[in-house]
Motif scaffolding. Sequence first.
Motif, PDB file in Angstrom:
ATOM      1  N   SER A 174      53.201  39.579  61.952  1.00 32.39           N
ATOM      2  CA  SER A 174      53.831  38.773  60.916  1.00 32.39           C
ATOM      3  C   SER A 174      53.010  37.502  60.732  1.00 32.39           C
ATOM      4  CB  SER A 174      55.261  38.425  61.317  1.00 32.39           C
ATOM      5  OG  SER A 174      55.966  37.891  60.231  1.00 32.39           O
ATOM      6  N   GLY A 175      52.683  37.177  59.488  1.00 35.86           N
ATOM      7  CA  GLY A 175      51.876  36.006  59.198  1.00 35.86           C
ATOM      8  C   GLY A 175      50.404  36.333  58.964  1.00 35.86           C
ATOM      9  N   ASP A 176      49.976  37.562  59.287  1.00 37.08           N
ATOM     10  CA  ASP A 176      48.594  37.956  58.998  1.00 37.08           C
ATOM     11  C   ASP A 176      48.368  37.923  57.487  1.00 37.08           C
ATOM     12  OD1 ASP A 176      48.089  38.367  61.661  1.00 37.08           O
ATOM     13  OD2 ASP A 176      47.892  40.547  61.537  1.00 37.08           O
ATOM     14  N   VAL A 177      47.167  37.565  57.086  1.00 36.95           N
ATOM     15  CA  VAL A 177      46.816  37.485  55.669  1.00 36.95           C
ATOM     16  C   VAL A 177      45.819  38.597  55.352  1.00 36.95           C
ATOM     17  CG1 VAL A 177      45.820  36.057  53.844  1.00 36.95           C
ATOM     18  CG2 VAL A 177      47.225  35.000  55.621  1.00 36.95           C
ATOM     19  N   LEU A 178      46.189  39.463  54.406  1.00 33.84           N
ATOM     20  CA  LEU A 178      45.318  40.550  53.967  1.00 33.84           C
ATOM     21  C   LEU A 178      44.771  40.207  52.593  1.00 33.84           C
ATOM     22  CD1 LEU A 178      47.562  43.550  55.087  1.00 33.84           C
ATOM     23  CD2 LEU A 178      45.725  42.437  56.350  1.00 33.84           C
ATOM     24  N   ARG A 179      43.559  40.661  52.308  1.00 35.27           N
ATOM     25  CA  ARG A 179      42.848  40.276  51.092  1.00 35.27           C
ATOM     26  C   ARG A 179      42.754  41.443  50.111  1.00 35.27           C
ATOM     27  NH1 ARG A 179      39.263  36.197  51.215  1.00 35.27           N
ATOM     28  NH2 ARG A 179      39.255  36.343  53.472  1.00 35.27           N
ATOM     29  N   LEU A 180      43.122  41.181  48.866  1.00 35.76           N
ATOM     30  CA  LEU A 180      42.906  42.121  47.768  1.00 35.76           C
ATOM     31  C   LEU A 180      41.812  41.519  46.889  1.00 35.76           C
ATOM     32  CD1 LEU A 180      46.594  43.001  46.801  1.00 35.76           C
ATOM     33  CD2 LEU A 180      44.980  44.442  48.039  1.00 35.76           C
ATOM     34  N   ARG A 181      40.635  42.104  46.949  1.00 39.70           N
ATOM     35  CA  ARG A 181      39.479  41.565  46.222  1.00 39.70           C
ATOM     36  C   ARG A 181      39.647  41.724  44.715  1.00 39.70           C
ATOM     37  NH1 ARG A 181      36.101  39.958  49.973  1.00 39.70           N
ATOM     38  NH2 ARG A 181      35.899  41.098  51.911  1.00 39.70           N
ATOM     39  N   SER A 182      39.204  40.714  43.979  1.00 41.64           N
ATOM     40  CA  SER A 182      39.193  40.707  42.503  1.00 41.64           C
ATOM     41  C   SER A 182      40.573  40.893  41.881  1.00 41.64           C
ATOM     42  CB  SER A 182      38.231  41.771  41.979  1.00 41.64           C
ATOM     43  OG  SER A 182      36.924  41.499  42.421  1.00 41.64           O
ATOM     44  N   LYS A 183      41.615  40.423  42.556  1.00 42.79           N
ATOM     45  CA  LYS A 183      42.972  40.495  42.004  1.00 42.79           C
ATOM     46  C   LYS A 183      43.540  39.106  41.723  1.00 42.79           C
ATOM     47  CE  LYS A 183      43.375  44.923  42.012  1.00 42.79           C
ATOM     48  NZ  LYS A 183      43.362  45.600  40.722  1.00 42.79           N
ATOM     49  N   GLY A 184      42.668  38.081  41.771  1.00 42.43           N
ATOM     50  CA  GLY A 184      43.106  36.719  41.514  1.00 42.43           C
ATOM     51  C   GLY A 184      42.853  36.309  40.075  1.00 42.43           C
ATOM     52  N   MET A 185      42.672  35.013  39.871  1.00 43.41           N
ATOM     53  CA  MET A 185      42.465  34.459  38.534  1.00 43.41           C
ATOM     54  C   MET A 185      41.027  34.690  38.089  1.00 43.41           C
ATOM     55  SD  MET A 185      45.360  33.274  37.682  1.00 43.41           S
ATOM     56  CE  MET A 185      44.898  32.396  36.221  1.00 43.41           C
ATOM     57  N   PRO A 186      40.833  34.957  36.790  1.00 36.76           N
ATOM     58  CA  PRO A 186      39.469  35.115  36.277  1.00 36.76           C
ATOM     59  C   PRO A 186      38.732  33.778  36.248  1.00 36.76           C
ATOM     60  CG  PRO A 186      41.114  35.714  34.604  1.00 36.76           C
ATOM     61  CD  PRO A 186      41.852  35.218  35.794  1.00 36.76           C
ATOM     62  N   HIS A 187      37.420  33.830  36.541  1.00 36.31           N
ATOM     63  CA  HIS A 187      36.569  32.647  36.410  1.00 36.31           C
ATOM     64  C   HIS A 187      36.229  32.478  34.939  1.00 36.31           C
ATOM     65  CE1 HIS A 187      35.320  31.926  40.705  1.00 36.31           C
ATOM     66  NE2 HIS A 187      35.971  33.064  40.800  1.00 36.31           N
ATOM     67  N   LEU A 188      36.197  31.252  34.485  1.00 28.29           N
ATOM     68  CA  LEU A 188      35.841  30.989  33.094  1.00 28.29           C
ATOM     69  C   LEU A 188      34.373  31.338  32.861  1.00 28.29           C
ATOM     70  CD1 LEU A 188      37.639  27.568  32.590  1.00 28.29           C
ATOM     71  CD2 LEU A 188      38.394  29.816  31.843  1.00 28.29           C
ATOM     72  N   GLU A 189      34.093  31.919  31.713  1.00 32.38           N
ATOM     73  CA  GLU A 189      32.732  32.276  31.307  1.00 32.38           C
ATOM     74  C   GLU A 189      32.042  33.181  32.314  1.00 32.38           C
ATOM     75  OE1 GLU A 189      30.592  28.727  30.337  1.00 32.38           O
ATOM     76  OE2 GLU A 189      32.223  27.942  29.112  1.00 32.38           O
ATOM     77  N   SER A 190      32.797  34.071  32.932  1.00 33.23           N
ATOM     78  CA  SER A 190      32.246  34.998  33.916  1.00 33.23           C
ATOM     79  C   SER A 190      33.174  36.205  34.021  1.00 33.23           C
ATOM     80  CB  SER A 190      32.146  34.293  35.272  1.00 33.23           C
ATOM     81  OG  SER A 190      31.827  35.210  36.282  1.00 33.23           O
ATOM     82  N   THR A 191      32.665  37.286  34.570  1.00 31.88           N
ATOM     83  CA  THR A 191      33.517  38.467  34.788  1.00 31.88           C
ATOM     84  C   THR A 191      34.110  38.462  36.191  1.00 31.88           C
ATOM     85  OG1 THR A 191      31.595  39.762  35.490  1.00 31.88           O
ATOM     86  CG2 THR A 191      32.222  39.871  33.153  1.00 31.88           C
ATOM     87  N   ARG A 192      33.730  37.479  36.988  1.00 27.76           N
ATOM     88  CA  ARG A 192      34.245  37.389  38.364  1.00 27.76           C
ATOM     89  C   ARG A 192      35.704  36.969  38.367  1.00 27.76           C
ATOM     90  NH1 ARG A 192      30.978  33.164  41.133  1.00 27.76           N
ATOM     91  NH2 ARG A 192      32.689  33.398  42.579  1.00 27.76           N
TER      92      ARG A 192
END
Length: 124
Positions: free
Chosen positions: A59-77
């Motif tokens: 409990s409390g572990d943090v797992l990462r979902l890549r490329s599921k956050g906010m888009p970078h401006l002027e980029s596809t990242r």
Amino acid sequence: PWDLYIVISVKPNPEFVRDGFDIRSEAPISFYQAALGAKVEVDTLDGKVEMKIPAGTQSGDVLRLRSKGMPHLESTRRGEQLVTVRVITPTKLTKKEKELFKKMAEEKGESVNIDEGFWDKLKK
């Protein structure tokens, strides 16, 4: 001749918290899923995705979902979604479940104190 100022405010979301380009969220999982591993559905900005829970997750572990956050401006990242796992401890166990947990604790050399109900005490 005039300057135009636009103020944008973002309403808070009860499920997601923005952290720069990353999104933070929580995923409740069962004790069994945490101990044995599982695949669970998690909400993202783009809809539901399946996330792998590794065996032994705490409990409390943090797992990462890549490329599921906010888009970078002027980029596809895109940023990442960081999912904090919350292990839900069972509150109501059957007699058989209690016995199994007690056996597992004894196997690990741990002592447990099982609260007996009123009727269990009368049977003794």
